[in-house]
Design a protein around this motif. Structure first.
Motif, mmCIF file in Angstrom:
data_model
loop_
_atom_site.group_PDB
_atom_site.id
_atom_site.type_symbol
_atom_site.label_atom_id
_atom_site.label_comp_id
_atom_site.label_asym_id
_atom_site.label_seq_id
_atom_site.Cartn_x
_atom_site.Cartn_y
_atom_site.Cartn_z
ATOM 1 N N SER A 139 0.836 -1.201 0.000
ATOM 2 C CA SER A 139 0.000 0.000 0.000
ATOM 3 C C SER A 139 0.874 1.255 0.000
ATOM 4 O O SER A 139 0.600 2.218 -0.728
ATOM 5 C CB SER A 139 -0.920 -0.005 1.222
ATOM 6 N N TYR A 140 1.940 1.245 0.823
ATOM 7 C CA TYR A 140 2.859 2.392 0.873
ATOM 8 C C TYR A 140 3.537 2.599 -0.492
ATOM 9 O O TYR A 140 3.662 3.727 -0.975
ATOM 10 C CB TYR A 140 3.941 2.189 1.931
ATOM 11 N N LYS A 141 3.984 1.494 -1.086
ATOM 12 C CA LYS A 141 4.680 1.586 -2.374
ATOM 13 C C LYS A 141 3.751 2.110 -3.471
ATOM 14 O O LYS A 141 4.157 2.903 -4.330
ATOM 15 C CB LYS A 141 5.254 0.222 -2.759
ATOM 16 N N ALA A 142 2.512 1.667 -3.430
ATOM 17 C CA ALA A 142 1.542 2.137 -4.427
ATOM 18 C C ALA A 142 1.335 3.646 -4.291
ATOM 19 O O ALA A 142 1.263 4.373 -5.291
ATOM 20 C CB ALA A 142 0.217 1.393 -4.249
ATOM 21 N N PHE A 143 1.263 4.131 -3.043
ATOM 22 C CA PHE A 143 1.106 5.570 -2.818
ATOM 23 C C PHE A 143 2.294 6.338 -3.382
ATOM 24 O O PHE A 143 2.141 7.395 -4.000
ATOM 25 C CB PHE A 143 0.954 5.860 -1.328
ATOM 26 N N LEU A 144 3.497 5.807 -3.187
ATOM 27 C CA LEU A 144 4.715 6.481 -3.653
ATOM 28 C C LEU A 144 4.971 6.251 -5.140
ATOM 29 O O LEU A 144 5.877 6.865 -5.715
ATOM 30 C CB LEU A 144 5.928 5.999 -2.845
ATOM 31 N N GLY A 145 4.216 5.343 -5.761
ATOM 32 C CA GLY A 145 4.416 5.042 -7.175
ATOM 33 C C GLY A 145 5.690 4.264 -7.425
ATOM 34 O O GLY A 145 6.351 4.439 -8.449
ATOM 35 N N ILE A 146 6.045 3.394 -6.481
ATOM 36 C CA ILE A 146 7.289 2.629 -6.567
ATOM 37 C C ILE A 146 6.970 1.178 -6.943
ATOM 38 O O ILE A 146 6.097 0.539 -6.337
ATOM 39 C CB ILE A 146 8.036 2.654 -5.213
ATOM 40 N N HIS A 147 7.699 0.652 -7.933
ATOM 41 C CA HIS A 147 7.459 -0.723 -8.382
ATOM 42 C C HIS A 147 8.637 -1.642 -8.055
ATOM 43 O O HIS A 147 8.658 -2.796 -8.478
ATOM 44 C CB HIS A 147 7.194 -0.737 -9.887
ATOM 45 N N TYR A 176 5.993 14.403 5.209
ATOM 46 C CA TYR A 176 5.377 13.074 5.135
ATOM 47 C C TYR A 176 6.120 12.200 4.126
ATOM 48 O O TYR A 176 6.438 11.036 4.403
ATOM 49 C CB TYR A 176 3.901 13.178 4.740
ATOM 50 N N LEU A 177 6.413 12.749 2.949
ATOM 51 C CA LEU A 177 7.116 11.969 1.923
ATOM 52 C C LEU A 177 8.508 11.557 2.385
ATOM 53 O O LEU A 177 8.965 10.447 2.092
ATOM 54 C CB LEU A 177 7.211 12.777 0.626
ATOM 55 N N LEU A 178 9.190 12.442 3.103
ATOM 56 C CA LEU A 178 10.528 12.123 3.603
ATOM 57 C C LEU A 178 10.476 10.928 4.555
ATOM 58 O O LEU A 178 11.278 9.996 4.447
ATOM 59 C CB LEU A 178 11.122 13.346 4.304
ATOM 60 N N VAL A 179 9.504 10.935 5.480
ATOM 61 C CA VAL A 179 9.363 9.815 6.421
ATOM 62 C C VAL A 179 8.885 8.565 5.688
ATOM 63 O O VAL A 179 9.356 7.454 5.948
ATOM 64 C CB VAL A 179 8.395 10.178 7.567
ATOM 65 N N ALA A 180 7.953 8.743 4.747
ATOM 66 C CA ALA A 180 7.419 7.598 4.001
ATOM 67 C C ALA A 180 8.517 6.900 3.202
ATOM 68 O O ALA A 180 8.652 5.663 3.236
ATOM 69 C CB ALA A 180 6.302 8.062 3.067
ATOM 70 N N LYS A 181 9.315 7.670 2.491
ATOM 71 C CA LYS A 181 10.393 7.080 1.694
ATOM 72 C C LYS A 181 11.420 6.371 2.569
ATOM 73 O O LYS A 181 11.909 5.292 2.229
ATOM 74 C CB LYS A 181 11.077 8.174 0.859
ATOM 75 N N PHE A 205 12.667 -1.760 3.300
ATOM 76 C CA PHE A 205 12.219 -3.034 2.740
ATOM 77 C C PHE A 205 12.752 -3.299 1.336
ATOM 78 O O PHE A 205 12.495 -4.346 0.758
ATOM 79 C CB PHE A 205 10.682 -3.062 2.700
ATOM 80 N N LEU A 206 13.490 -2.350 0.764
ATOM 81 C CA LEU A 206 13.985 -2.506 -0.601
ATOM 82 C C LEU A 206 15.422 -3.010 -0.617
ATOM 83 O O LEU A 206 16.114 -3.040 0.403
ATOM 84 C CB LEU A 206 13.896 -1.169 -1.345
ATOM 85 N N ASP A 207 15.875 -3.386 -1.813
ATOM 86 C CA ASP A 207 17.259 -3.831 -2.003
ATOM 87 C C ASP A 207 18.253 -2.802 -1.488
ATOM 88 O O ASP A 207 17.977 -1.596 -1.503
ATOM 89 C CB ASP A 207 17.542 -4.014 -3.504
ATOM 90 N N TRP A 211 17.240 0.864 -2.930
ATOM 91 C CA TRP A 211 16.418 1.854 -2.227
ATOM 92 C C TRP A 211 16.582 3.269 -2.772
ATOM 93 O O TRP A 211 15.724 4.135 -2.559
ATOM 94 C CB TRP A 211 16.729 1.842 -0.731
ATOM 95 N N LYS A 212 17.666 3.525 -3.515
ATOM 96 C CA LYS A 212 17.909 4.883 -4.010
ATOM 97 C C LYS A 212 16.873 5.342 -5.036
ATOM 98 O O LYS A 212 16.765 6.540 -5.311
ATOM 99 C CB LYS A 212 19.309 4.989 -4.601
ATOM 100 N N VAL A 213 16.086 4.398 -5.592
ATOM 101 C CA VAL A 213 15.051 4.807 -6.544
ATOM 102 C C VAL A 213 14.006 5.697 -5.865
ATOM 103 O O VAL A 213 13.276 6.430 -6.533
ATOM 104 C CB VAL A 213 14.347 3.581 -7.171
ATOM 105 N N LEU A 214 13.947 5.658 -4.530
ATOM 106 C CA LEU A 214 12.975 6.454 -3.783
ATOM 107 C C LEU A 214 13.368 7.920 -3.670
ATOM 108 O O LEU A 214 12.509 8.786 -3.482
ATOM 109 C CB LEU A 214 12.820 5.895 -2.365
#
Length: 715
Positions: free
Chosen positions: A345-353, A400-405, A411-413, A443-446
């Motif tokens: 759900s978090y990834k979908a909000f951030l648009g991360i695949h 919010y985005l800073l904390v979310a990312k 959880f990412l590579d 994780w740097k893609v964030l």
């Protein structure tokens, strides 16, 4: 059986009410119907501190006049309710007195405990016949609130935290009420006007900023020389630095070093001695404590520590982030598990695949033993909709985005890259070159580069070379200068307060500071900085903290008393305060030592200030005032001076003319001020509309009383 839930403020009480099956709003409280509370239950609230320590004049007539009959040592400490809070206090008092069970549900920290128990005691609702419980939660989500009320702690477990916080409150009151008039009146004898306040954390913080400013002002730049190489290979070239690095005082020393090692300035042949390639990996950034978030937000968004705290508090109350006033970057396994359950759900909000690969807890982030009261600031189980997110203010969105990312990155590579190190030999000298090639962004893609890149990660990509390869290298002498330390900004001073142990020589004090995380607390550090600004000891200039002349003269006045200026004092005080919270110390013993300290100051400070040379202060103050002149007073022809948030006449108190520094929240520019002072109309652009992100341009003028009033709209 009647139960009263005591919240800290209305918004908190409302969040609790919304978590229950049925509530009804009344004047100053809610009634509750819920399976968690089979009996009659109400939620009431304070407005933060409903109860405050009384003023000295409320104790004895002899203390009515500022600074007379010191020391001020009351026999018993009295508390009072401000007149504008008396109506709500009466509602709370009546409910608490009737209650058989009282649930302390203020903020889950020591100050929250102090607020609650102070209200309970002042309401005369502290009784052996009543039962007391404590709610302790990290989120205002419905599920977290209900779980917290289902697993209440005992009131007895919370009481030592209240005693610790109240002892801190009383000791700070004693220091302030005695030392502030002492320094103010002694400085006035030296013709230094104004009121000066002294604080247990405030004064050493100011002195840290002052010392850094002195280091910068007194810094003498010294030239030095370094050798830099440019390695040239077919169709390419790359930089190389002397290994090990070495600085030379003169160019002659540099050339002599080259000659001794069979090298020279200019182009010459060289050999690639070694090429080492290794695969490396970097984990995502640590989770945020409040201090770390304040530092990062100041660096990225140039906002103050207070604004960051206010923003993250609002996001906590919006149920989007967890409790903000935390001093740890760790979470427990419980938080990790719910974050993992909601990661998609978090990834979908951030648009991360990117794939979720780090599904097992790692000690860099998850450590139950490092979480004492509150865990790191992370996402709640809720993910905002696009519409809800867009309704947040711009700074709320950014924080919010800073904390979310940062939460999702866990959880990412890992970020994986290949690092190459090349050693080039010239004569007997070696020159090192380093570079890297990313092969998995992980994780740097964030993040944008500025949010996560370190100097190490800025290393260039190097061309392919082989060991033993002959190359050409161009050696050059580069003149450089030593640099002064950087001035503090609001982010770096927060970290300096947290790690104040580094500035202390005494080993015992250093250990205490490391244990208690420096001076001040996560909850109070931002407010300390704001207090220093309000007192006009410091101001922020281009995101750097600058000590004013008023701040400088105070630092010079207190530096004879090291316990007022060093972190050592705070270390020893905080160490004993912590013992009170652990039932290993007493309020009486601590306050006895505080009184001894105050007596010492009363005896020695007059002599300190008598020796103070204020000639430089008087000259600098005059220059500072001249720099703050913005025009002539329309009433008396005196000078209009720029203050913190307004403009006032230099002839005050004889002339009371003032002019606001803003119109409806929009700061006035230099041209606006000039036009208003000359009696003209002026245009204030981009004034924000209420409850909207839209803006308008307003034509304004001053009326007879000097107030700014709107004339009309303008394009």
């Amino acid at each position: 059986m009647t139960t009263v839930i005591l919240a800290e403020k209305p918004s908190q009480a409302l969040a609790y009410a919304q978590a229950f099956q049925k509530t009804e709003k009344k004047d100053g409280y809610f009634t509750v119907t819920d399976s968690l509370f089979p009996d009659e239950t109400t939620i009431t609230f304070g407005f933060g501190h409903l109860v405050e320590l009384a003023k000295p004049s409320d104790y004895e007539d002899k203390w009515q006049k500022f600074g007379e009959n010191l020391p001020i040592f009351p026999q018993d400490y009295q508390f009072q309710v401000d007149s504008d809070k008396k109506k709500q206090f009466k509602i709370v008092k009546d409910l608490l007195q009737k209650a058989e069970t009282i649930i302390v549900a203020t903020d889950s920290d020591r100050e929250g405990s102090n607020i609650a128990w102070s209200i309970i005691k002042e309401a005369k609702a502290f009784s052996k016949s009543k039962t007391y419980k404590r709610l302790w939660i990290n989120s205002l989500e419905k599920e977290a609130i209900r779980a917290g009320f289902a697993q209440l702690k005992t009131g007895e477990s919370d009481f030592p935290a209240y005693q610790e916080a109240q002892t801190r409150q009383i000791s700070d009151w004693l220091i302030g009420m005695n030392t502030s008039p002492l320094y103010t009146l002694e400085l006035q004898k030296k013709h230094v006007q104004g009121t000066f306040s002294i604080g247990r954390v405030q004064t050493p913080t100011l002195y840290m900023i002052y010392k850094r400013q002195l280091e910068i002002e007194n810094f003498q730049k010294e030239p030095y020389f370094e050798i830099e190489g440019d390695v040239q290979v077919p169709n390419n070239h790359f930089k190389a630095n002397l290994e090990p690095s070495k600085r030379f005082k003169t160019q002659s020393d540099l050339k002599s070093h080259l000659e001794k090692n069979s090298a020279q300035i200019g182009s010459q042949s060289a050999i690639i001695q070694s090429v080492k390639t290794s695969k490396k990996s970097t984990q995502s950034p640590s989770l945020f404590s409040l201090s770390a978030l304040q530092k990062k937000a100041n660096s990225l968004f140039k906002i103050s520590a207070k604004e960051t705290l206010k923003t993250v508090q609002s996001l906590y109350e919006a149920k989007l982030l967890t409790y903000p006033r935390t001093d740890t970057p760790y979470i427990t396994h419980n938080e990790f598990n719910y974050l993992k359950e909601n990661i998609e759900s978090y990834k979908a909000f951030l648009g991360i695949h990117a794939p979720t690969t780090q599904t097992e807890p790692r000690k860099r982030y998850v450590n139950d033993s490092k979480v004492q009261e509150h865990h790191a600031i992370v996402l709640t189980k809720q993910t905002p909709t696009k519409e809800r997110f867009e309704k947040l203010s711009m700074i709320q969105q950014k924080v919010y985005l800073l904390v979310a990312k940062t939460t999702v990155a866990m959880f990412l590579d890992n970020y994986d890259y290949e690092e190459t190190e090349i050693l080039t030999k010239v004569g007997q000298l070696l020159f090192k070159s380093k570079g890297q090639i990313p092969y998995n962004q992980g994780w740097k893609v964030l993040f944008e580069s500025k949010e996560s890149t370190t100097d190490k990660e800025k290393e260039p990509q190097l061309p392919k070379v082989t060991e033993g390869q002959e190359v050409m290298i161009d050696l050059q002498s580069k003149q450089k200068e030593t640099q002064p330390p950087k001035p503090y900004n609001e982010g770096s001073i927060i970290i300096a307060m947290k790690t104040a142990g580094k500035t202390v020589d005494d080993e015992e004090a250093k250990e205490l500071l490391n244990e208690i995380e420096g001076i001040g607390t996560e909850a109070t550090r931002a407010e300390i900085i704001e207090t220093l600004k309000k007192r006009e000891y410091i101001h922020s200039q281009k995101n750097q903290l600058v000590v004013t002349e008023k701040g400088k003269v105070l630092c010079q006045a207190v530096e004879g008393q090291s316990l007022l200026t060093s972190a050592e004092m705070t270390a020893k005080w905080e160490g004993y305060l912590k013992k009170i919270g652990q039932k290993q110390g007493t309020q009486e013993a601590f306050l006895t030592n505080i009184k001894k300290f105050i007596i010492h100051l009363l005896e020695h400070v007059p002599a300190d200030i008598d020796k103070l040379d204020i000639q430089h202060y008087e000259q600098a103050k005059k220059v500072e005032q001249e720099q703050n002149i913005v025009g002539k007073c329309p009433k008396c022809e005196g000078n209009i001076l720029k203050k913190k948030s307004f403009y006032g006449c230099s002839n005050y108190p004889n002339c009371t003319f003032t002019l606001a520094g803003d119109f409806r929240g929009k700061k006035l520019g230099k041209k606006n001020i000039e036009e208003l002072l000359s009696g003209k109309e002026t245009i204030v652009t981009k004034v924000k509309k209420k409850d909207s992100k839209d803006t308008y341009n307003a034509k304004v003028k001053t009326n007879e009383k000097g107030y700014i009033e709107m004339v009309g709209f303008t394009k």
